[in-house]
Design an enzyme around this catalytic site. Sequence first.
Site, PDB file in Angstrom:
ATOM      1  N   ASP A 178       0.805  -1.217   0.000  1.00 39.36           N
ATOM      2  CA  ASP A 178       0.000   0.000   0.000  1.00 39.36           C
ATOM      3  C   ASP A 178       0.842   1.273   0.000  1.00 39.36           C
ATOM      4  O   ASP A 178       0.322   2.355  -0.247  1.00 39.36           O
ATOM      5  CB  ASP A 178      -0.961  -0.013   1.197  1.00 39.36           C
ATOM      6  CG  ASP A 178      -2.068  -1.044   1.005  1.00 39.36           C
ATOM      7  OD1 ASP A 178      -2.518  -1.208  -0.150  1.00 39.36           O
ATOM      8  OD2 ASP A 178      -2.473  -1.693   1.973  1.00 39.36           O
ATOM      9  N   TYR A 264      -9.889  -0.092   2.584  1.00 38.22           N
ATOM     10  CA  TYR A 264      -9.284  -0.126   3.909  1.00 38.22           C
ATOM     11  C   TYR A 264      -8.736   1.235   4.313  1.00 38.22           C
ATOM     12  O   TYR A 264      -8.356   2.035   3.471  1.00 38.22           O
ATOM     13  CB  TYR A 264      -8.129  -1.138   3.885  1.00 38.22           C
ATOM     14  CG  TYR A 264      -8.069  -2.020   5.098  1.00 38.22           C
ATOM     15  CD1 TYR A 264      -8.999  -3.031   5.294  1.00 38.22           C
ATOM     16  CD2 TYR A 264      -7.075  -1.838   6.056  1.00 38.22           C
ATOM     17  CE1 TYR A 264      -8.945  -3.840   6.412  1.00 38.22           C
ATOM     18  CE2 TYR A 264      -7.013  -2.656   7.175  1.00 38.22           C
ATOM     19  CZ  TYR A 264      -7.948  -3.655   7.345  1.00 38.22           C
ATOM     20  OH  TYR A 264      -7.886  -4.454   8.452  1.00 38.22           O
ATOM     21  N   HIS A 314      -5.628 -12.634   6.209  1.00 36.01           N
ATOM     22  CA  HIS A 314      -4.560 -11.856   5.574  1.00 36.01           C
ATOM     23  C   HIS A 314      -3.645 -11.273   6.635  1.00 36.01           C
ATOM     24  O   HIS A 314      -3.941 -11.344   7.829  1.00 36.01           O
ATOM     25  CB  HIS A 314      -5.168 -10.739   4.715  1.00 36.01           C
ATOM     26  CG  HIS A 314      -6.051  -9.810   5.493  1.00 36.01           C
ATOM     27  ND1 HIS A 314      -7.366 -10.107   5.803  1.00 36.01           N
ATOM     28  CD2 HIS A 314      -5.805  -8.615   6.073  1.00 36.01           C
ATOM     29  CE1 HIS A 314      -7.887  -9.134   6.518  1.00 36.01           C
ATOM     30  NE2 HIS A 314      -6.966  -8.205   6.716  1.00 36.01           N
TER      31      HIS A 314
HETATM   32 CU    CU Z   1      -7.005  -6.688   8.013  1.00 36.74          CU
END
Ligand code: CU
Length: 517
Positions: A178, A264, A314
């Site tokens: 990210d 997210y 994850h």
């Molecule tokens: Cu997570």
Amino acid sequence: WLAALQARGITDLDKVHVEPWLAGINPPHMPTGRVIRAIAFLHEHPDDNYYARPIEGLTAYMDADSGEIIVEDHGIVPTPTEAADYAAQFQNEFRDDIKPLDIAQPEGPSFEIDGNLIRWQKWSMRVSLNAVEGLVIHDVRYQDGDRNRKVFHRMALSDMVVPYGDASPLHFWKHAFDAGETSLGHQANSLALGCDCLGEIVYLDAVMLQNNGEPRIIENAICTHEEDFGILWKHTNVFQPELPPEVRRSRRFVVSCVHTVGNYEYGFFWYFYQDGTIQLEVKLTGIIGASALHSGTDFETSPQVGPNVTSPIHQHLFCVRLDPALDGGTNSVIETNVEVDSEGAHPYGAGFRAVATPLTTEQQARRVIDPATSRTWKIINPNSHNAMGNPVGYKLVPPSTPTLLPPDESPAGRRGGFARHNLWVTHYDENEHYAGAGPFTNLHPGNRVGLPSYAAADRSVDDTDIVVWHTFGVTHVPRPEDWPVMPVEYVGFTMMPTGFFDQNPALDVPPSGHCSS
Ligand code: CU
């Protein structure tokens, strides 16, 4: 694509939300080109949470150079029909027992900002927002009597990797970088007073360079404020009850930034305390990945989180690049493990001792945590001594954290080698900033790049200009409470002065003055 949608009974294309993802590596059937993967979700109406209705089994690949698109249909699974809305407009009632809690600082905050230079009590630092790394803290100093002492030259996230462990077609290929791929800084939110930050806030704007060469201003990208943080220190002398208890309130200075990366959110909160402690806290929130529940669901890799929704397991592994400069000079790193004493060393045979081991080369300095031995890593300046005659130091206290689970030969393993160890120490090189797959992470196949390649040189990291890298994070096993929006999960690490000062540096924090029984 249309036929695959039609086969699932989806005809109204306005209801289909297609979400682009970085492909990770080039898939076998698109070995070249700038490939983007797409997954899709279904709206019932324009404002709802489409993540609740994943269109299972259907993915597409697009080569952004050629425009070629390849659609893959892995089989039809009924799309969940349930709503899972979190927005205020969809809530039927709110709890009504919350009284106002206002933070008032009638004389204003106790920090000053001049450009990007911040002064708060004895701390000073500069802050900026980097397109890739997000929040960067520069030139961290502490005023110790008449000495303006340098602590860190630069501190920032270098990269992060989010590998998914579920084998389903919507998720098996996911291992997002990210920062390195998605450019975290570009995803910074414009923060809002009273919502993201509470109290006397000073916001700083950030300027990002867009793909077209034009600048883009992100207003209120960086939040600065101070917080009461409970008790700083306290003692009650029970043998002299006539003496009042001595107690001091802890105040911390907070520099923070929140980023939205697709589904997210990541908040990065740097804390500076009056006793010289520095902390980074990452707040994880937003919407977890989703799959439609079906007869083949493997609940060990995709736990059920809603009526017909499961969520893939994850990891979120963050690698922070810390450029120390304790008292401005050369530095070293020492590992400390607390070990049970040898027989005969303690009258009751109950001894234990803190054993220090210098980490002198880059290969030796690749380490993992060991909570059972209270393992910490102390950065020292061997040439600057405290009043006890020992080198001044700051110890890095890691959280209880995993390392990378995908094996070396997997795409995430080849590209995310920095997450194989919790600690790395490298010799400073101005070109070595990118822990992941180097400065051009997107679609890089990995191997011999990034932090593992820097450390492969096995240079000396003893009493020299060093960089300390700390990888920490969580393995996220989704739970129903994470759905439909995830309450913040916290992870981070602490750096405590350890012999940097000659005694508790916060004795001069005055009593509050309004304690009353
Ligand atoms: Cu997570």
